[in-house]
Design a protein around this motif. Sequence first.
Motif, mmCIF file in Angstrom:
data_model
loop_
_atom_site.group_PDB
_atom_site.id
_atom_site.type_symbol
_atom_site.label_atom_id
_atom_site.label_comp_id
_atom_site.label_asym_id
_atom_site.label_seq_id
_atom_site.Cartn_x
_atom_site.Cartn_y
_atom_site.Cartn_z
ATOM 1 N N ARG A 1 0.847 -1.183 0.000
ATOM 2 C CA ARG A 1 0.000 0.000 0.000
ATOM 3 C C ARG A 1 0.891 1.244 0.000
ATOM 4 N NH1 ARG A 1 -3.685 -1.783 4.927
ATOM 5 N NH2 ARG A 1 -2.100 -3.404 5.100
ATOM 6 N N PRO A 2 1.113 1.830 -1.173
ATOM 7 C CA PRO A 2 1.973 3.019 -1.251
ATOM 8 C C PRO A 2 1.288 4.210 -0.607
ATOM 9 C CG PRO A 2 0.941 2.611 -3.370
ATOM 10 C CD PRO A 2 0.580 1.436 -2.491
ATOM 11 N N GLY A 3 2.093 5.152 -0.161
ATOM 12 C CA GLY A 3 1.541 6.345 0.466
ATOM 13 C C GLY A 3 1.174 7.416 -0.545
ATOM 14 N N PHE A 4 0.563 8.474 -0.043
ATOM 15 C CA PHE A 4 0.159 9.599 -0.876
ATOM 16 C C PHE A 4 1.343 10.531 -1.112
ATOM 17 C CE2 PHE A 4 -1.206 14.070 -0.920
ATOM 18 C CZ PHE A 4 -1.971 14.082 -2.074
ATOM 19 N N VAL A 5 1.459 11.046 -2.328
ATOM 20 C CA VAL A 5 2.525 11.990 -2.668
ATOM 21 C C VAL A 5 1.896 13.298 -3.125
ATOM 22 C CG1 VAL A 5 4.466 12.472 -4.200
ATOM 23 C CG2 VAL A 5 4.101 10.150 -3.358
ATOM 24 N N ASP A 6 2.310 14.398 -2.495
ATOM 25 C CA ASP A 6 1.822 15.722 -2.873
ATOM 26 C C ASP A 6 2.651 16.218 -4.056
ATOM 27 O OD1 ASP A 6 0.950 18.317 -3.127
ATOM 28 O OD2 ASP A 6 0.957 18.738 -0.975
ATOM 29 N N ILE A 7 2.216 15.872 -5.250
ATOM 30 C CA ILE A 7 2.975 16.177 -6.460
ATOM 31 C C ILE A 7 3.097 17.683 -6.676
ATOM 32 C CG2 ILE A 7 3.043 15.900 -8.970
ATOM 33 C CD1 ILE A 7 1.631 13.229 -8.612
ATOM 34 N N GLU A 8 2.028 18.413 -6.392
ATOM 35 C CA GLU A 8 2.054 19.856 -6.605
ATOM 36 C C GLU A 8 3.100 20.530 -5.721
ATOM 37 O OE1 GLU A 8 -1.748 21.661 -6.239
ATOM 38 O OE2 GLU A 8 -2.637 20.568 -7.918
ATOM 39 N N ALA A 9 3.198 20.087 -4.474
ATOM 40 C CA ALA A 9 4.189 20.676 -3.562
ATOM 41 C C ALA A 9 5.607 20.417 -4.058
ATOM 42 C CB ALA A 9 4.007 20.108 -2.158
ATOM 43 N N LEU A 10 5.841 19.213 -4.567
ATOM 44 C CA LEU A 10 7.163 18.870 -5.089
ATOM 45 C C LEU A 10 7.496 19.700 -6.317
ATOM 46 C CD1 LEU A 10 7.533 14.983 -4.807
ATOM 47 C CD2 LEU A 10 9.134 16.703 -3.962
ATOM 48 N N GLU A 11 6.533 19.831 -7.216
ATOM 49 C CA GLU A 11 6.766 20.597 -8.435
ATOM 50 C C GLU A 11 7.028 22.064 -8.116
ATOM 51 O OE1 GLU A 11 3.372 19.860 -10.851
ATOM 52 O OE2 GLU A 11 4.152 17.962 -11.651
ATOM 53 N N GLU A 12 6.315 22.586 -7.129
ATOM 54 C CA GLU A 12 6.477 23.998 -6.770
ATOM 55 C C GLU A 12 7.848 24.267 -6.169
ATOM 56 O OE1 GLU A 12 4.442 27.334 -3.794
ATOM 57 O OE2 GLU A 12 3.398 25.449 -4.235
ATOM 58 N N ILE A 13 8.274 23.417 -5.232
ATOM 59 C CA ILE A 13 9.538 23.673 -4.545
ATOM 60 C C ILE A 13 10.746 23.357 -5.426
ATOM 61 C CG2 ILE A 13 9.934 21.401 -3.491
ATOM 62 C CD1 ILE A 13 10.620 23.000 -0.892
ATOM 63 N N SER A 14 10.565 22.464 -6.411
ATOM 64 C CA SER A 14 11.693 22.101 -7.287
ATOM 65 C C SER A 14 11.864 23.048 -8.466
ATOM 66 C CB SER A 14 11.500 20.678 -7.813
ATOM 67 O OG SER A 14 10.332 20.583 -8.611
ATOM 68 N N GLU A 15 10.940 23.988 -8.618
ATOM 69 C CA GLU A 15 11.017 24.921 -9.749
ATOM 70 C C GLU A 15 12.315 25.720 -9.702
ATOM 71 O OE1 GLU A 15 8.324 28.450 -11.844
ATOM 72 O OE2 GLU A 15 7.613 27.407 -10.051
ATOM 73 N N GLY A 16 13.018 25.739 -10.815
ATOM 74 C CA GLY A 16 14.255 26.494 -10.913
ATOM 75 C C GLY A 16 15.491 25.745 -10.451
ATOM 76 N N VAL A 17 15.318 24.497 -9.996
ATOM 77 C CA VAL A 17 16.454 23.702 -9.533
ATOM 78 C C VAL A 17 16.842 22.696 -10.607
ATOM 79 C CG1 VAL A 17 17.298 22.054 -7.824
ATOM 80 C CG2 VAL A 17 15.829 23.945 -7.107
ATOM 81 N N ARG B 1 8.805 14.459 3.084
ATOM 82 C CA ARG B 1 9.196 15.606 3.903
ATOM 83 C C ARG B 1 10.684 15.884 3.803
ATOM 84 N NH1 ARG B 1 7.308 12.973 8.674
ATOM 85 N NH2 ARG B 1 9.105 13.946 9.684
ATOM 86 N N MET B 2 11.477 14.817 3.782
ATOM 87 C CA MET B 2 12.924 14.990 3.741
ATOM 88 C C MET B 2 13.417 15.387 2.351
ATOM 89 S SD MET B 2 13.760 14.721 6.819
ATOM 90 C CE MET B 2 12.124 15.386 7.205
ATOM 91 N N VAL B 3 12.691 15.005 1.304
ATOM 92 C CA VAL B 3 13.018 15.469 -0.046
ATOM 93 C C VAL B 3 12.716 16.964 -0.168
ATOM 94 C CG1 VAL B 3 12.292 15.357 -2.470
ATOM 95 C CG2 VAL B 3 12.815 13.259 -1.235
ATOM 96 N N LEU B 4 11.580 17.382 0.369
ATOM 97 C CA LEU B 4 11.255 18.813 0.382
ATOM 98 C C LEU B 4 12.332 19.591 1.138
ATOM 99 C CD1 LEU B 4 7.402 18.680 1.073
ATOM 100 C CD2 LEU B 4 8.528 19.144 -1.096
ATOM 101 N N ARG B 5 12.797 19.011 2.223
ATOM 102 C CA ARG B 5 13.876 19.633 2.997
ATOM 103 C C ARG B 5 15.137 19.780 2.151
ATOM 104 N NH1 ARG B 5 16.596 16.665 8.254
ATOM 105 N NH2 ARG B 5 18.358 18.069 8.526
ATOM 106 N N SER B 6 15.408 18.795 1.302
ATOM 107 C CA SER B 6 16.591 18.865 0.442
ATOM 108 C C SER B 6 16.552 20.090 -0.448
ATOM 109 C CB SER B 6 16.685 17.598 -0.428
ATOM 110 O OG SER B 6 16.896 16.449 0.358
ATOM 111 N N TYR B 7 15.392 20.375 -1.031
ATOM 112 C CA TYR B 7 15.276 21.543 -1.902
ATOM 113 C C TYR B 7 15.445 22.842 -1.119
ATOM 114 C CZ TYR B 7 13.808 18.748 -5.882
ATOM 115 O OH TYR B 7 13.787 17.853 -6.924
ATOM 116 N N VAL B 8 14.865 22.890 0.087
ATOM 117 C CA VAL B 8 14.993 24.088 0.921
ATOM 118 C C VAL B 8 16.466 24.332 1.260
ATOM 119 C CG1 VAL B 8 14.465 25.100 3.167
ATOM 120 C CG2 VAL B 8 12.674 23.911 1.891
#
Length: 294
Positions: A63-79, A281-288
């Motif tokens: 049972r895979p978890g939910f992924v907030d694709i929009e949040a990832l796309e937003e924070i990764s913009e320009g990287v 959460r930790m991937v989002l942290r990587s971009y920050v």
Amino acid sequence: MQYMDVNTASQKWGITGRRVRILCNDGRIDGAVRNGWSWLIPSDAPKPGDGRVLRRFRNLDIRPGFVDIEALEEISEGVSVSDSSSSFVRLLPSTISFLFLLDGKEVESEDVKVVLEGKLCYSLSLQEHLLIVNFTSILKNLFHSRDKWNGGTLREVYIRLLQGIKETEGEYDREFIESRTEEERVSVKAAMETTLKQYEDSWSLLHPLSSSTILSGEIGRISPYDTALSFFLYLVLSGELLRGNILPPLLDSSLLFETKAAFSLVSSKGVYTDLTSLMERMVLRSYVELKKNV
């Protein structure tokens, strides 16, 4: 060593030549070597098991978890992920310290930082120095690779990870999966073949955060290696994320309890909701962190 060609292997195993070539390309025939446009296969190589058959190892619905694709796309913009390898490695001391901790060793992140700066740290052993250097070298290379994992590439990564530390040809450290009764025993080789077949057929089509978490988690359940297993699993996770143009996660010791609890849920019930959420959460942290330090 005696070798046979694809046609001979096809007749011997009762499968098509095309299937033999696919098995070779996927690294599922031990000892097979490319010869121009074809392959040379050890004459005593056994026919690979049918990875499409779900063995008792796979007796739980994932049972895979939910992924907030929009949040990832937003924070990764320009990287630009492919241009971020050196910058990302400089952020790794706490993550590497955490991986040592998962493998039962206490290594300070400040000591790791010294090694990453190309210096000698007298509080670390030679093996620990080599593991840090090998690990970061492989991770940098993964930033420029977009290939899906297979048995051959996984073995190659493990061999490179332990270069100078332990003599290995990537062979598994145990024959059977632990914590199984005699009637339920499943070989590590069969479990790995099944896992990689499922990844090839299904998981690699999921969002990279889901596919990377599931693949590394399932290999973690098998635990094919004793030495530097956490480092190996992080590289598997990172390679799949980077294939999807996503940065690997930044981790630290404060996550130890949460990580173990999430993996316990994976091991016992095949539920990836908590582990996927943690990795997200930790991937989002990587971009920050990357944006702050570039």
